[in-house]
Design a protein around this motif. Sequence first.
Motif, PDB file in Angstrom:
ATOM      1  N   THR A  54       0.962  -1.249   0.019  1.00  0.00           N
ATOM      2  CA  THR A  54      -0.149  -0.289   0.205  1.00  0.00           C
ATOM      3  C   THR A  54       0.655   1.418  -0.055  1.00  0.00           C
ATOM      4  OG1 THR A  54      -0.314   0.082   2.575  1.00  0.00           O
ATOM      5  CG2 THR A  54      -1.797  -1.294   1.180  1.00  0.00           C
ATOM      6  N   PRO A  56       3.038   4.124  -1.760  1.00  0.00           N
ATOM      7  CA  PRO A  56       3.556   4.601  -3.217  1.00  0.00           C
ATOM      8  C   PRO A  56       4.729   4.060  -3.569  1.00  0.00           C
ATOM      9  CG  PRO A  56       2.796   6.489  -1.421  1.00  0.00           C
ATOM     10  CD  PRO A  56       3.165   5.182  -0.833  1.00  0.00           C
ATOM     11  N   GLU A  57       4.732   3.813  -5.083  1.00  0.00           N
ATOM     12  CA  GLU A  57       6.034   3.667  -5.838  1.00  0.00           C
ATOM     13  C   GLU A  57       7.411   4.496  -5.554  1.00  0.00           C
ATOM     14  OE1 GLU A  57       4.902   3.184  -9.883  1.00  0.00           O
ATOM     15  OE2 GLU A  57       3.398   1.371  -9.806  1.00  0.00           O
ATOM     16  N   ASP A  63       2.075   0.792  -4.335  1.00  0.00           N
ATOM     17  CA  ASP A  63       0.750   1.511  -4.589  1.00  0.00           C
ATOM     18  C   ASP A  63      -0.641   0.882  -4.717  1.00  0.00           C
ATOM     19  OD1 ASP A  63      -0.246   3.948  -4.574  1.00  0.00           O
ATOM     20  OD2 ASP A  63       0.232   4.552  -6.638  1.00  0.00           O
ATOM     21  N   VAL A  99       2.029   6.836   5.616  1.00  0.00           N
ATOM     22  CA  VAL A  99       1.924   7.078   4.206  1.00  0.00           C
ATOM     23  C   VAL A  99       0.759   8.202   4.130  1.00  0.00           C
ATOM     24  CG1 VAL A  99       0.617   5.915   2.200  1.00  0.00           C
ATOM     25  CG2 VAL A  99       2.411   4.604   3.463  1.00  0.00           C
ATOM     26  N   ARG A 107       8.103  10.475   5.574  1.00  0.00           N
ATOM     27  CA  ARG A 107       8.058   9.457   4.623  1.00  0.00           C
ATOM     28  C   ARG A 107       9.608   8.870   3.874  1.00  0.00           C
ATOM     29  NH1 ARG A 107       3.082  12.591   1.992  1.00  0.00           N
ATOM     30  NH2 ARG A 107       1.243  11.898   3.089  1.00  0.00           N
ATOM     31  N   ASP A 307     -11.010  -0.423  -0.979  1.00  0.00           N
ATOM     32  CA  ASP A 307     -10.050   0.573  -2.165  1.00  0.00           C
ATOM     33  C   ASP A 307     -10.870   1.246  -2.993  1.00  0.00           C
ATOM     34  OD1 ASP A 307      -7.958  -1.103  -1.201  1.00  0.00           O
ATOM     35  OD2 ASP A 307      -8.211  -2.810  -2.644  1.00  0.00           O
TER      36      ASP A 307
END
Length: 379
Positions: A54, A56-57, A63, A99, A107, A307
């Motif tokens: 979950t 982010p890339e 992600d 996140v 982060r 989601d």
Amino acid sequence: MSWDLDQAHQDFQASTRAFTDRQVRPLVEPAEAAGTFPAELWKQLGAAGLLGLTVPEAYGGADGGALPVALLAEELARASGGIAVTALASAYMAAPHIVAHGTEQQRQRWLAALVAGEAVAAIAVTEPDTGSDVARVRTTARRGDDGGWLLAGSKMFITNAGLADVIIVAARTGEPGRAGLSLFLVERDTPGLSLGNPLPKMGWHSSDTREVHLDNVAVAPDALVGAQGRGFYQIMEGFQLERVALAAMGIGHAAECLDLAREYTRQRQAFGEPLTRLQTVRHRLAAMEVELEAARLLTYQAAARLDAGHPEAARSVARAKYLAATAANRIVDDAVQLFGGAGFVEESAVARHYRDARILRIGGGTDEIQLEILTRGLA
């Protein structure tokens, strides 16, 4: 409308099961005996991409969303509840706060390391006299002379406390009630932070659970996670993914025990023939399957709705958490019954799942809390 996973999720489920069979199962019994999480698993989980589903890339994650987390939780719990919850608590109960609400500096500091298995996180909300009633947290955070914060109080039953490089601590920065809570990052070895001894538990033997003490722990102004006074709402938001993961763990325990019970009853002879020749045994196995599949479908739906930002997501999560936890406990109990005396000995896999599944009706929001969510507005 489909009641089956799409191909991408089926492939992920298969790869996660293969990882669990290859990397996790051989470590379960030694970890249970030692009462510790296998340290080598952190980087293996990270390398397999299982700690950043979950995230982010940009910080090394995939992600993705709650459904892959549910699939991961299910597969890990089939092997071990203690190992499963250790990884899930760091990656999907603590890290999501960074996140969703962390600063860019926070982060950058933590997410890539957590995703790679090079750091471990914990979240500390529960207190010795405050469990389900999060708004009653008594740990305090007051401003220090340097503009930072001084945290004082105790936390109880904190998963990963003895392993964590960073603990997300809920503390009161304002008036009593929901609006007075905030979240803070507290790093390992910060002066004033101390831990109790590992708590002996009925189950989750390979999970580290301790009391956390904060004796005027000084943290910098930028240790605040999210907005001051929004901690309660951030915790409630984080509970949604946590409850999906715990529900899916219940599915894993139940599915493993159903498989074990099927195999055992085919092989075990009684009155000159396999147990499966007895109608009462076959019907019990069928009832276990029905209850398992109902819980699985409800959990997958809850994850998909979370989601999608579905307006009924929170209620779906509460239904899934309640049903999966209670169903898992009934199914593992039935498995022990079918094993008979062989299911009562400590080294039996069904005995371990029986011990591990019980906490699912308590942790992350009790059965009673889920039912209360579902009955709001009726009184």
